[in-house]
Design a protein around this motif. Structure first.
Motif, PDB file in Angstrom:
ATOM      1  N   SER A 251      46.014  58.790  63.328  1.00 46.61           N
ATOM      2  CA  SER A 251      46.317  59.563  62.136  1.00 46.61           C
ATOM      3  C   SER A 251      46.142  58.716  60.877  1.00 46.61           C
ATOM      4  O   SER A 251      45.649  59.189  59.859  1.00 46.61           O
ATOM      5  CB  SER A 251      47.756  60.096  62.221  1.00 46.61           C
ATOM      6  OG  SER A 251      48.106  60.801  61.058  1.00 46.61           O
TER       7      SER A 251
ATOM      8  N   THR B 146      51.901  59.379  58.245  1.00 48.03           N
ATOM      9  CA  THR B 146      52.946  60.391  58.084  1.00 48.03           C
ATOM     10  C   THR B 146      54.164  60.047  58.928  1.00 48.03           C
ATOM     11  O   THR B 146      55.011  60.886  59.183  1.00 48.03           O
ATOM     12  CB  THR B 146      52.416  61.778  58.484  1.00 48.03           C
ATOM     13  OG1 THR B 146      51.870  61.714  59.795  1.00 48.03           O
ATOM     14  CG2 THR B 146      51.357  62.249  57.518  1.00 48.03           C
TER      15      THR B 146
ATOM     16  N   ASP C  95      51.024  65.458  64.539  1.00 47.96           N
ATOM     17  CA  ASP C  95      51.743  65.872  63.340  1.00 47.96           C
ATOM     18  C   ASP C  95      51.043  67.021  62.622  1.00 47.96           C
ATOM     19  O   ASP C  95      51.616  67.639  61.731  1.00 47.96           O
ATOM     20  CB  ASP C  95      51.947  64.699  62.381  1.00 47.96           C
ATOM     21  CG  ASP C  95      50.657  63.983  62.034  1.00 47.96           C
ATOM     22  OD1 ASP C  95      49.792  63.892  62.916  1.00 47.96           O
ATOM     23  OD2 ASP C  95      50.510  63.506  60.898  1.00 47.96           O
ATOM     24  N   SER C  96      49.796  67.317  63.025  1.00 47.50           N
ATOM     25  CA  SER C  96      49.057  68.429  62.437  1.00 47.50           C
ATOM     26  C   SER C  96      49.109  69.677  63.297  1.00 47.50           C
ATOM     27  O   SER C  96      48.656  70.736  62.874  1.00 47.50           O
ATOM     28  CB  SER C  96      47.586  68.040  62.259  1.00 47.50           C
ATOM     29  OG  SER C  96      47.449  66.901  61.456  1.00 47.50           O
TER      30      SER C  96
ATOM     31  N   LYS D 176      50.301  72.802  64.655  1.00 47.03           N
ATOM     32  CA  LYS D 176      51.262  73.852  64.308  1.00 47.03           C
ATOM     33  C   LYS D 176      51.344  74.850  65.455  1.00 47.03           C
ATOM     34  O   LYS D 176      50.350  75.446  65.841  1.00 47.03           O
ATOM     35  CB  LYS D 176      50.816  74.549  63.029  1.00 47.03           C
ATOM     36  CG  LYS D 176      51.936  75.225  62.265  1.00 47.03           C
ATOM     37  CD  LYS D 176      51.453  75.613  60.872  1.00 47.03           C
ATOM     38  CE  LYS D 176      52.606  76.184  60.046  1.00 47.03           C
ATOM     39  NZ  LYS D 176      53.113  77.428  60.578  1.00 47.03           N
TER      40      LYS D 176
ATOM     41  N   PHE E 113      57.823  68.096  65.234  1.00 48.85           N
ATOM     42  CA  PHE E 113      57.165  68.081  63.932  1.00 48.85           C
ATOM     43  C   PHE E 113      57.123  69.449  63.258  1.00 48.85           C
ATOM     44  O   PHE E 113      56.742  69.553  62.096  1.00 48.85           O
ATOM     45  CB  PHE E 113      55.729  67.543  64.060  1.00 48.85           C
ATOM     46  CG  PHE E 113      55.642  66.052  63.983  1.00 48.85           C
ATOM     47  CD1 PHE E 113      55.947  65.389  62.804  1.00 48.85           C
ATOM     48  CD2 PHE E 113      55.255  65.305  65.078  1.00 48.85           C
ATOM     49  CE1 PHE E 113      55.867  64.011  62.726  1.00 48.85           C
ATOM     50  CE2 PHE E 113      55.174  63.935  65.009  1.00 48.85           C
ATOM     51  CZ  PHE E 113      55.475  63.273  63.832  1.00 48.85           C
ATOM     52  N   GLN E 114      57.507  70.510  63.973  1.00 45.70           N
ATOM     53  CA  GLN E 114      57.414  71.846  63.393  1.00 45.70           C
ATOM     54  C   GLN E 114      58.312  71.982  62.163  1.00 45.70           C
ATOM     55  O   GLN E 114      59.508  71.756  62.233  1.00 45.70           O
ATOM     56  CB  GLN E 114      57.773  72.894  64.447  1.00 45.70           C
ATOM     57  CG  GLN E 114      56.881  72.859  65.676  1.00 45.70           C
ATOM     58  CD  GLN E 114      55.411  72.832  65.344  1.00 45.70           C
ATOM     59  OE1 GLN E 114      54.895  73.728  64.682  1.00 45.70           O
ATOM     60  NE2 GLN E 114      54.716  71.798  65.809  1.00 45.70           N
TER      61      GLN E 114
ATOM     62  N   GLN F  98      54.560  67.140  58.815  1.00 44.01           N
ATOM     63  CA  GLN F  98      53.607  68.212  59.105  1.00 44.01           C
ATOM     64  C   GLN F  98      53.101  68.864  57.821  1.00 44.01           C
ATOM     65  O   GLN F  98      51.912  69.183  57.711  1.00 44.01           O
ATOM     66  CB  GLN F  98      54.244  69.264  60.012  1.00 44.01           C
ATOM     67  CG  GLN F  98      53.234  70.312  60.482  1.00 44.01           C
ATOM     68  CD  GLN F  98      53.844  71.316  61.421  1.00 44.01           C
ATOM     69  OE1 GLN F  98      54.607  72.171  61.016  1.00 44.01           O
ATOM     70  NE2 GLN F  98      53.492  71.207  62.691  1.00 44.01           N
ATOM     71  N   SER F  99      53.977  69.044  56.849  1.00 39.47           N
ATOM     72  CA  SER F  99      53.545  69.614  55.568  1.00 39.47           C
ATOM     73  C   SER F  99      52.542  68.699  54.879  1.00 39.47           C
ATOM     74  O   SER F  99      51.538  69.161  54.315  1.00 39.47           O
ATOM     75  CB  SER F  99      54.755  69.833  54.655  1.00 39.47           C
ATOM     76  OG  SER F  99      55.650  70.773  55.220  1.00 39.47           O
TER      77      SER F  99
ATOM     78  N   ARG G  97      49.194  68.954  56.607  1.00 39.87           N
ATOM     79  CA  ARG G  97      48.482  70.190  56.267  1.00 39.87           C
ATOM     80  C   ARG G  97      47.769  70.054  54.922  1.00 39.87           C
ATOM     81  O   ARG G  97      46.601  70.412  54.779  1.00 39.87           O
ATOM     82  CB  ARG G  97      49.458  71.357  56.223  1.00 39.87           C
ATOM     83  CG  ARG G  97      48.810  72.681  55.838  1.00 39.87           C
ATOM     84  CD  ARG G  97      49.776  73.837  56.036  1.00 39.87           C
ATOM     85  NE  ARG G  97      50.958  73.709  55.213  1.00 39.87           N
ATOM     86  CZ  ARG G  97      51.033  74.133  53.940  1.00 39.87           C
ATOM     87  NH1 ARG G  97      49.981  74.694  53.372  1.00 39.87           N
ATOM     88  NH2 ARG G  97      52.153  73.998  53.255  1.00 39.87           N
TER      89      ARG G  97
END
Length: 396
Positions: free
Chosen positions: A231, A239, A281-282, A284, A336-337, A342-343, A346
């Protein structure tokens, strides 16, 4: 509870002089519609001969309707084949020229790599999951074929995009949304079971596991970069996750590319262009929360659907051993949700999209500031505990 309003923006295809319509007119004027039908017939005939089928066709493939389907980069034709089955022919629009690559040869090469990635992804997902992906019958990545542009012949799926079926029913029921969200979470679960070791786009890989390999990313401005192994390398920014991680496939814009039947069943997931593997972490769990698109839905209703998705994912992953997917990766996906990392992920992934506005930069800056403060506070507490216990703080 029922709602009768939904977000239904005016399609860009309705604009006068839309580039897709201009390209389609050029195809018709050049007599290439007949070439499309002839080429489809040749592919259809070859496939049937390979399967030792007795051919008794009395006609070639024909355009099944005068209605065409447009994207900014493509035009689609529905074909009726000699056995009465329906195919879609999709042509790349050579008039589309929004690019950051000035060298013509490099641009053509990158476009062909992107095309290859889409077909490789469609075939991988179709062969390894139950996600409804159209079957690919034939394709050519190059610009040196009889059509003068890359093309795909694929299965036609009789479904319609959102807001159908709500636009037909005149109502949106919470149960309908739950049904859609459940299907999407199940799709995410199926993709999570096939982790990769790099961040990039799928390519055909002879001898590689699953028949695919991870190659570089072609972004929406046709630039090439990667592949990446972490990442941090992917974003140039951490992140807060471990460097060792599994990557999973993520459809780039699934909300625009779902086909529904009248019972809110997703019968097709199309347009796998720009799909790539992403770090945990990405990932979703609910790739498109339809509740967030409803004008009368409240924030707590949207959050409720997100939480239902997490609970469903936990139920699906229960009892899965490390032979299928590492347990810590599953737990990381769930943890991570809705999180700050995660934000941030994104926003960073969308940063190269032409649609990104200044506000995204400001929001991203604010999120990174919050995450940095959170890390500093967490590390400070860890140092205090270590000092009390007479221990050295653990290094990251």
């Amino acid at each position: 509870m029922e709602y009768s309003d939904w977000l239904n923006p005016r399609p860009f295809q309705d604009d006068a002089g839309f580039i897709g319509k201009v390209f389609a007119a050029k195809i018709r004027e050049s007599g290439l519609e007949e070439v499309i039908c002839r080429l489809a017939t040749e592919i259809w005939t070859k496939q049937h001969m390979q399967q030792d089928h007795q051919l008794s066709r009395s006609q070639d493939a024909v355009l099944d309707t005068d209605e065409l389907w447009f994207g900014k980069r493509k035009v689609l034709y529905r074909l009726r084949m000699p056995d009465n089955s329906l195919w879609m022919a999709r042509l790349h629009n050579t008039l589309y020229n929004k690019t950051a690559v000035t060298d013509h040869a490099t641009r053509m090469t990158n476009q062909m790599l992107l095309f290859e990635s889409e077909v490789a992804t469609m075939q991988f997902v179709r062969e390894n999951t139950q996600i409804p992906v159209p079957k690919v019958y034939g394709y050519d990545f190059t610009y040196k074929n009889v059509l003068g542009t890359p093309y795909i012949f694929m299965e036609y799926i009789a479904g319609k995009p959102y807001p159908f079926p709500f636009s037909e029913k005149g109502r949106i029921k919470d149960a309908d949304l739950i049904k859609i969200q459940t299907q999407l979470t199940n799709f995410a679960w199926q993709l999570s079971k096939y982790p990769f070791d790099k961040i990039g786009q799928l390519r055909f890989g002879a001898g590689a596991e699953g028949g695919v390999a991870i190659g570089p990313i072609i972004d929406r401005k046709e630039r090439l970069y990667g592949p990446f192994t972490s990442s941090r390398a992917f974003r140039g920014h951490s992140t807060g996750i471990a460097q060792r991680q599994c990557m999973n496939l993520k459809h780039a814009s699934i909300h625009y590319n779902l086909l529904f039947d009248e019972q809110c069943t997703i019968v097709g997931v199309i347009d796998w262009e720009w799909t790539q593997t992403v770090p945990v972490d990405s990932f979703k769990l609910l790739p498109w929360n339809a509740a967030s698109k409803m004008l009368l839905y409240r924030a707590e209703d949207v959050a409720r659907h997100e939480q239902n998705s997490v609970q469903q994912f936990k139920a699906l992953s229960a009892g899965v051993g490390s032979a299928v997917i590492e347990r810590d990766v599953l737990e990381a996906m769930i943890s991570f949700q809705g999180s700050l990392p995660q934000s941030i992920a994104r926003y960073l992934e969308e940063y190269n999209w032409p649609e990104v506005r200044r506000k995204n930069y400001n929001q991203l800056k604010e999120l990174i500031s919050k995450l940095t403060s959170s890390f500093q506070l967490s590390n400070g507490r860890a140092e205090e505990r270590s000092a009390r216990d007479g221990q050295k703080p653990a290094s990251c």
